[in-house]
Design a protein around this motif. Sequence first.
Motif, PDB file in Angstrom:
ATOM      1  N   ARG A   2      71.095  77.405  30.378  1.00 42.24           N
ATOM      2  CA  ARG A   2      70.099  78.378  29.916  1.00 42.24           C
ATOM      3  C   ARG A   2      69.739  79.374  31.011  1.00 42.24           C
ATOM      4  NH1 ARG A   2      65.713  75.746  25.736  1.00 42.24           N
ATOM      5  NH2 ARG A   2      67.203  74.769  24.323  1.00 42.24           N
ATOM      6  N   TYR A   5      62.868  91.458  36.452  1.00 41.90           N
ATOM      7  CA  TYR A   5      61.797  91.795  35.510  1.00 41.90           C
ATOM      8  C   TYR A   5      60.950  92.944  36.056  1.00 41.90           C
ATOM      9  CZ  TYR A   5      57.750  91.379  32.476  1.00 41.90           C
ATOM     10  OH  TYR A   5      56.739  91.667  31.586  1.00 41.90           O
ATOM     11  N   ALA A  29      72.488  86.420  32.949  1.00 41.87           N
ATOM     12  CA  ALA A  29      73.406  87.349  32.275  1.00 41.87           C
ATOM     13  C   ALA A  29      72.635  88.363  31.426  1.00 41.87           C
ATOM     14  CB  ALA A  29      74.395  86.566  31.414  1.00 41.87           C
ATOM     15  N   ARG A  30      71.578  87.881  30.774  1.00 45.32           N
ATOM     16  CA  ARG A  30      70.787  88.782  29.913  1.00 45.32           C
ATOM     17  C   ARG A  30      70.134  89.886  30.731  1.00 45.32           C
ATOM     18  NH1 ARG A  30      65.494  88.616  28.238  1.00 45.32           N
ATOM     19  NH2 ARG A  30      65.194  86.566  29.194  1.00 45.32           N
ATOM     20  N   PHE A  31      69.736  89.564  31.965  1.00 45.99           N
ATOM     21  CA  PHE A  31      69.139  90.562  32.851  1.00 45.99           C
ATOM     22  C   PHE A  31      70.197  91.379  33.590  1.00 45.99           C
ATOM     23  CE2 PHE A  31      65.029  88.265  32.654  1.00 45.99           C
ATOM     24  CZ  PHE A  31      64.169  89.354  32.571  1.00 45.99           C
ATOM     25  N   SER A  59      72.388  81.906  31.358  1.00 46.09           N
ATOM     26  CA  SER A  59      72.351  82.872  30.254  1.00 46.09           C
ATOM     27  C   SER A  59      71.240  83.899  30.467  1.00 46.09           C
ATOM     28  CB  SER A  59      72.169  82.153  28.918  1.00 46.09           C
ATOM     29  OG  SER A  59      70.872  81.618  28.787  1.00 46.09           O
ATOM     30  N   HIS A  60      70.118  83.472  31.060  1.00 44.71           N
ATOM     31  CA  HIS A  60      69.041  84.423  31.361  1.00 44.71           C
ATOM     32  C   HIS A  60      69.468  85.398  32.448  1.00 44.71           C
ATOM     33  CE1 HIS A  60      65.740  83.138  28.799  1.00 44.71           C
ATOM     34  NE2 HIS A  60      66.057  81.881  29.052  1.00 44.71           N
ATOM     35  N   ARG A 116      62.636  96.211  35.460  1.00 39.84           N
ATOM     36  CA  ARG A 116      63.066  96.503  34.081  1.00 39.84           C
ATOM     37  C   ARG A 116      62.780  97.971  33.762  1.00 39.84           C
ATOM     38  NH1 ARG A 116      58.134  94.587  34.244  1.00 39.84           N
ATOM     39  NH2 ARG A 116      56.545  95.176  32.697  1.00 39.84           N
TER      40      ARG A 116
END
Length: 374
Positions: A203, A175, A209-211, A206-207, A178
């Motif tokens: 979950r 983060y 992977a999203r980052f 998945s977070h 980013r």
Amino acid sequence: MNGLKRQPREIVLIGGGHTHALVLHQLAQTPFPRARVTLITPTPKAPYTGMLPGFIAGHYAREDLDIDLQHLIAKIGGRLVLGKVDRLDRAAGVVGGQGFDDIRFDLASVDIGITSDLPALPGYAEHAVSAKPLGAYAQRWTAWLGQVDGGVLRPEIAVLGAGVAGVELALAMAYRLRGQRHILRVIDRGRALPNIGAFARKRLLSHLARFGIEVLEHVDVTAIEACSVVCANGQRIGASFVVGVAGTRPQDWLLQTGLDLERGFIKVDRHLRTLNEGRVFAVGDCAHMTHAPRPKAGVFAVRQAPFLLANLRAALGAGPWRSYQPQRDYLKLVSLGGQTALADKWGLPLEGRWLWRLKDRIDAKFMRQFNGPV
């Protein structure tokens, strides 16, 4: 008493962990009868680890994390000794260590947390940093960000340890970076996130992977080099910043104390008192609760505080003994990088910004109690 004034009892708190900080805070309202308290700790301030991911992500300033131990001990008229304990002599009733002379005790309590076996890796001390103690990690992270912003280093990060703590820090670092091109990998010798509910694990993965965070499971790390992590199969994984969040173990000096240990952790009973030395207590991650074994988690250290305080009083003959029975499950609040969080309890995950606000309020309330006039 032959006209002689009775000397105060000597209570020595070894380590500035969260349990001891809370005990000092509570003692300001209800002091021990005829007892002097000495706190031995390497530094006058102790960081609150629950806010570490928020600092790494950029939500908190570094000073927001500090518990002022010097302030707490001054409030009760106690003595602060800066140093690192590495010896407890039960026969003589003294503790010794680096930076101070031997200190006598009538009662002692140990709250020194745990350490890591990762520094034994070749090159780790020179090229990596452990997440704990927090101070060194915070300093290295800030310096590394400056070098990345200045174009000196490539933004490649390796997190050693894919438990909840490692994943939470990986999300926080992602983060903070980013908008910048970066590579972030979480590496573990076993399975990622083994100690959390199945739905929460799904979950969190998945977070990651999203980052764009890569998870490398069942990978043995054998060495750390200046800009890479070396694996057992000979593979080199690029990393200009390596942080260790795995391999936790008890501190070595406990092996020489003669206290009853479990894999190096101090065995305690339901009163948080060591099994073979009635004058010594232990709390937090360095303790093993024989009556109710639990994983290492900060929630237990916080909730042990009123029981330790009551039982130190009881050992002084000034109150009843209290039995500590830790809960079997507890609310796990995991920061997800931004100002959002995931909660896991009873295998039922929840997620949202409101959970981050809840965590922020809990952390702020915890820290507020340590501030106030002497």
